[in-house]
Design an enzyme around this catalytic site. Structure first.
Site, PDB file in Angstrom:
ATOM      1  N   HIS A  18      89.687  26.156  49.443  1.00  0.00           N
ATOM      2  CA  HIS A  18      91.146  26.240  49.341  1.00  0.00           C
ATOM      3  C   HIS A  18      91.576  26.452  47.886  1.00  0.00           C
ATOM      4  CE1 HIS A  18      95.324  25.199  50.551  1.00  0.00           C
ATOM      5  NE2 HIS A  18      95.396  24.728  49.310  1.00  0.00           N
ATOM      6  N   GLU A  19      91.070  25.613  47.002  1.00  0.00           N
ATOM      7  CA  GLU A  19      91.475  25.699  45.602  1.00  0.00           C
ATOM      8  C   GLU A  19      90.931  26.956  44.926  1.00  0.00           C
ATOM      9  OE1 GLU A  19      93.750  23.888  44.533  1.00  0.00           O
ATOM     10  OE2 GLU A  19      93.753  22.411  46.149  1.00  0.00           O
ATOM     11  N   HIS A  22      93.458  29.699  45.330  1.00  0.00           N
ATOM     12  CA  HIS A  22      94.502  29.634  44.302  1.00  0.00           C
ATOM     13  C   HIS A  22      93.968  30.128  42.955  1.00  0.00           C
ATOM     14  CE1 HIS A  22      97.283  27.587  46.886  1.00  0.00           C
ATOM     15  NE2 HIS A  22      96.578  26.464  46.963  1.00  0.00           N
TER      16      HIS A  22
END
Length: 445
Positions: A18-19, A22
């Site tokens: 997920h990170e 980003h």
């Protein structure tokens, strides 16, 4: 302990994915990333990357974050202003915020692709019995037929048939089944009853069929804490022999007996360490009045007969659209479940917290690689969708604010954003408390 270990592995992996979404998009947009942290709290290990990002593994492995250069958080040097997040055009900020949930969904696609290329073993969906006056009876299904396709999509295993029926039953439509018996294939029309997600456990019963199942030895595995099984003194490894003087040789026979004897004390015999022991057990009634004792069968104690074995598998190219379809279907099911909880059509008891996820992680890992990858895919989809919800603090809340910024031509007032974040944080904490409460209720029976 094993469940906790696999929970940490699963959560850490999905947080990194997920990170990284980003992080990757932020770097492509020219934003400086100060820190990429897996976990919160005290640093356990850190490394400074060449691009200036500090990669950190922290003590509390229950999340993570990407910290970007931003004037709203600290003063920024004049020569680095172009690398700040807050000065990026709206399209870049939308892309950066969206990238985390999208990365989770893409990982799910990859996970399902792996599963379908490796192959999912199971049992052939051969009909054992058809209930009179049921939808299956109306479709003229009969014992001995194998259901090989639903609306043209192959169903080589019982689980693949279940998944197809569960998806289609939510709209209660009429479908085409392809069955095979004595090497003769026939198409039949089946009208599915309209069922919700809460009815998934009774799907086959509602349709009116049971499938052929090999007899499983009644050897126990997991015993639920504070359950009738534990109170009676049953332990993992016990083999059930008889109830009230009647010998029962299969797990299925025991399940039928227990389900039909809610709140009725039974004298049972078990075999433990080579010795016969006498116990008394009283099955507890669930919300539907069905008897339960809180014990699972040891699936390692039997082997599926060769004539019933099957496998759901696709080639590398054919698996790609199937992986996208599976991800889409589970995403829709997840959203339907969330909406159902909001409007009251789906029980909120289905909501699980960290304890439930840890238990699922441990159980899936014990079942093998395919089950654990499938678990990762489902949790990754859930994580992606939850983060896209329009709740301040979550990625979806930021996207909602960016939508209003696009409509207004300028950002929302800072006071409005702060109040929104407070409301969002309260809602998230409330959800976490509710999910954790559900976990505790499950543990104590």
């Amino acid at each position: 302990m094993q469940s906790l270990i696999f929970f940490i592995i699963a959560l850490s992996l999905l947080v990194v994915i997920h990170e990284f979404g980003h992080y990757w998009v932020a770097r492509r947009c020219g934003v400086k990333v100060l820190r990429f942290s897996v976990g919160f709290g005290q640093k356990l290990w850190s490394k400074q990357l060449k691009n200036g990002t500090e990669f950190v593994i922290a003590a509390l492995p229950l999340g993570g974050y990407v910290k970007m250069l931003d004037e709203r958080e600290a003063p920024v040097a004049e020569n680095e202003l172009e690398q700040t997040f807050n000065r990026q055009p709206l399209r870049n900020r939308v892309a950066i915020v969206s990238a985390g949930p999208i990365a989770n969904l893409l990982f799910a696609v990859f996970a399902y692709w792996m599963i379908m290329v490796i192959g999912v073993p199971g049992m052939k969906p051969i009909i054992a019995e058809v209930t009179a006056n049921s939808p299956a009876a109306a479709a003229q299904l009969y014992a001995g037929e194998e259901i090989i396709a639903v609306n043209g999509k192959a169903t080589p295993t019982v689980n693949s048939l279940f998944q197809q029926w569960l998806r289609l039953a939510q709209s209660g439509e009429t479908i085409t089944l392809t069955t095979r018996s004595a090497d003769v294939e026939t198409n039949k029309q089946l009208t599915l009853p309209k069922l919700g997600l809460d009815d998934a456990g009774s799907l086959f019963n509602q349709i009116g069929i049971t499938t052929v199942q090999p007899e499983m030895p009644p050897v126990l595995d997991n015993i639920v804490a504070d359950s009738p099984a534990e109170k009676a003194g049953l332990q993992a490894g016990d083999e059930l022999i008889s109830a009230d003087g009647k010998t029962l040789s299969s797990w299925q026979a025991w399940v039928s007996l227990i389900q039909s004897n809610a709140d009725t004390a039974m004298n049972i015999e078990i075999l433990r360490n080579g010795e016969i022991q006498q116990l008394v057990i009283t099955p507890a009634a669930d919300e539907n009045g069905v008897g339960r004792i809180g014990a699972a069968v040891n699936t390692d104690a039997y082997e599926i007969p060769a004539e019933l074995r099957s496998e759901l598998r696709y080639g590398p190219l054919a698996a790609i659209p199937q992986a996208f379809t599976q991800t889409w279907q589970f995403s829709v099911t997840t959203l339907s479940g969330l909406w159902g909880m909001l409007v009251g059509t789906v029980s909120s008891d289905n909501l699980g917290g960290p304890i439930a996820i840890a238990q699922f992680a441990g159980d899936s890992a014990q079942q093998g690689l395919i089950a654990f990858i499938s678990f990762l895919a489902m949790i990754s989809i859930s994580l992606g969708i939850l983060n896209l919800l329009p709740v301040p603090v979550l990625d979806g809340g930021h996207l909602l604010m960016y939508f209003f910024e696009w409509i207004r031509g300028k950002p929302l007032p800072e006071s409005v954003q702060i109040q929104g974040q407070k409301i969002g944080l309260f809602l998230i904490l409330l959800l976490m408390v509710f999910a954790f409460t559900n976990d505790i209720v499950r543990l104590i029976g």
